[in-house]
Design a protein around this motif. Structure first.
Motif, short mmCIF file in Angstrom:
data_model
loop_
_atom_site.label_atom_id
_atom_site.label_comp_id
_atom_site.label_asym_id
_atom_site.label_seq_id
_atom_site.Cartn_x
_atom_site.Cartn_y
_atom_site.Cartn_z
N TRP A 76 1.10 -1.43 -0.03
CA TRP A 76 -0.27 0.06 0.53
C TRP A 76 0.84 1.67 0.32
N VAL A 77 1.76 1.12 -0.84
CA VAL A 77 2.48 2.98 -1.25
C VAL A 77 1.57 3.34 -2.04
N ALA A 78 0.71 4.16 -1.26
CA ALA A 78 -0.05 5.20 -2.60
C ALA A 78 -0.87 5.86 -1.68
N PRO A 79 -1.76 6.89 -2.37
CA PRO A 79 -2.54 8.07 -1.57
C PRO A 79 -3.89 7.74 -1.14
N LEU A 80 -3.62 5.98 -0.64
CA LEU A 80 -4.76 5.91 -0.40
C LEU A 80 -4.29 4.55 0.49
N GLY A 81 -4.86 3.40 0.99
CA GLY A 81 -4.38 2.18 1.79
C GLY A 81 -4.92 2.35 3.75
N PRO A 82 -5.51 1.44 3.84
CA PRO A 82 -5.63 1.25 5.81
C PRO A 82 -5.15 2.08 6.40
N ASN A 83 -3.92 2.69 6.61
CA ASN A 83 -2.52 3.61 7.16
C ASN A 83 -3.98 4.89 7.19
N VAL A 84 -4.14 5.40 5.86
CA VAL A 84 -5.09 6.32 5.89
C VAL A 84 -6.16 6.80 5.76
N GLU A 85 -6.66 5.60 6.37
CA GLU A 85 -8.70 5.32 7.11
C GLU A 85 -8.07 5.31 7.70
N GLU A 86 -6.68 4.73 8.90
CA GLU A 86 -6.99 4.41 10.48
C GLU A 86 -6.86 5.56 10.99
N PHE A 87 -5.90 6.38 9.97
CA PHE A 87 -5.57 8.03 10.63
C PHE A 87 -6.33 9.13 10.55
N GLU A 88 -7.20 8.78 9.42
CA GLU A 88 -8.99 9.72 9.68
C GLU A 88 -9.40 9.45 10.61
N LYS A 102 -17.14 15.34 14.17
CA LYS A 102 -16.62 16.01 12.60
C LYS A 102 -15.76 14.89 12.07
N LYS A 103 -15.75 14.49 10.54
CA LYS A 103 -14.90 13.90 9.36
C LYS A 103 -13.89 14.49 8.87
N VAL A 104 -12.92 13.84 9.20
CA VAL A 104 -11.54 14.44 8.85
C VAL A 104 -11.28 14.09 7.31
N ALA A 105 -10.44 14.35 6.64
CA ALA A 105 -9.70 14.12 5.46
C ALA A 105 -8.45 14.06 5.56
N ALA A 106 -7.81 13.08 5.55
CA ALA A 106 -5.78 13.07 5.14
C ALA A 106 -5.48 13.60 4.28
N LEU A 107 -4.70 14.83 3.88
CA LEU A 107 -4.45 16.25 2.62
C LEU A 107 -2.38 15.58 2.83
#
Length: 380
Positions: free
Chosen positions: A27-39, A50-55
């Protein structure tokens, strides 16, 4: 001597675990489980549903917030003057007109009186500003009740620049959750870091989905690449988000350590006329991302800064107000000279959560040497 930095990255130890998982799973991309977990962890921390979008950065988050407030070329956007340039630059990206507002002396943030003066001025001219950018400077919450009352009175949405304020609260509510949009930053010097990165705090799933849509080149639903809107390459990578997941495990500890550094400076300057910036009452709870002092003027500020520099200790003047910056020389400004005075007298001191007792002793010794020096009198 080893350099003592103003605010250096402070790893918790588990960041590599998430990074290795990303490599192991490709998962070396601008998506994946770490992105979802961090958010998810950010959403859980700040609360308020609130909802969060990681950028990719806090600047990207502010840019997308302005776009979603409908800001376009020629529109007026009111912005706190005493802040980092990233608070104002996205206004220029869109060809809009930045109008800068002075600070008040208690929190150093947006002055309600100057803000209302600006809002009334544009109302009289028949111009509706598209947004107000209010900043929680150095982690100190702005005067939320007064500023949001003006937002409601004049029907101008607030974009809350909480880039420096993750872990700060006003009346028990997390900074970044008061505005129509909230901006967070995870740059290397922030309270937690993803090496680079930011996030947009939004109201609801649909707004988050639209934010992510804009941040991933605004690709339409189609089997081919089709675009009906201008998009941006602003999504956070899964690798960076992995660092963020590890950092979320130590966020609260980092906040407490930064707050202890603020107490350290209070003790250091207890018998002096040096003012340490802190909360004006118990409604405010600052993460004290940076601890700052007010000297008696430019000469004393510079004497201190240069003396610390000789000891390889980093310090820095407060942000130079935006209305004094050459790039915004023609921008309109409302207020008096509070922001200018703070810039002239103010100095940021080392505040990192990873400062050792030995480093604190070096800082203390440096000020004690200044105290007895013929070049400056700390005690006035």
């Amino acid at each position: 001597m080893e350099k003592i930095w103003l605010s250096s990255p402070h790893m918790g130890g588990n960041e590599l675990k998430y990074i290795h998982q990303a490599f192991d799973q490709n998962w070396v991309a601008p998506l994946g489980p770490n992105v979802e977990e961090f958010e998810y962890r950010l959403e859980s921390f700040i609360g308020q549903n609130k909802k969060v979008a990681a950028l990719s950065s806090g600047t990207a988050a502010l840019h997308l917030a302005l776009i979603q407030c409908g800001v376009s070329a020629g529109d007026v956007v009111l912005c706190q003057s005493l802040t980092f340039a990233a608070s104002a630059n996205p206004i220029a990206y869109l060809g809009a007109t930045p109008v800068f507002i002075d600070s008040e002396r208690e929190t150093w943030n947006l002055c309600p009186g100057a803000l209302e003066e600006a809002l009334a001025y544009y109302q009289k001219k028949g111009i509706q500003p598209k947004a107000i950018i209010a900043v929680h400077l150095y982690g100190m919450p702005y005067q939320v009740d007064k500023i949001h009352a003006l937002s409601n009175k004049y029907n101008v949405p607030i974009i809350e620049d909480a880039a420096e304020a993750l872990g700060s609260f006003y009346r028990g509510q997390s900074c970044g959750t008061f505005g129509v949009f909230g901006v967070l930053s995870f740059n290397g010097n922030k309270i937690i870091t993803t090496s680079g990165g930011g996030a947009l705090v939004v109201n609801g799933v649909e707004v988050k989905q639209h934010t992510v849509f804009l941040a991933t080149q605004a690709r339409d639903q189609a089997p081919h690449y089709q675009h009906s809107q201008i998009g941006y390459n602003y999504r956070m990578s899964n690798i960076s988000a992995g660092i963020g997941c590890g950092q979320m495990e130590v966020l609260q500890a980092h906040v407490e350590l930064r707050r202890k550094m603020n107490v350290f400076y209070h003790e250091l300057f207890r018998d002096s006329h040096i003012h340490v910036h802190t909360e004006c009452n118990d409604q405010y709870h600052s993460n004290h991302w940076l601890s700052c002092i007010l000297t008696n003027g430019y000469e004393q500020r510079e004497t201190i800064r240069l003396a610390l520099e000789k000891e390889n200790i980093e310090s820095r003047p407060l942000w130079k107000p935006m209305h004094l910056q050459p790039v915004f020389a023609n921008a309109k400004y409302f207020g008096e000279n509070v922001a200018e005075e703070l810039f002239e007298k103010g100095l940021c001191l080392p505040s990192g959560s990873n400062l050792s007792e030995q480093q604190k002793a070096r800082i203390q010794n440096a000020f004690q040497n200044l105290k007895v020096s013929n070049s400056i009198s700390i005690i006035i």
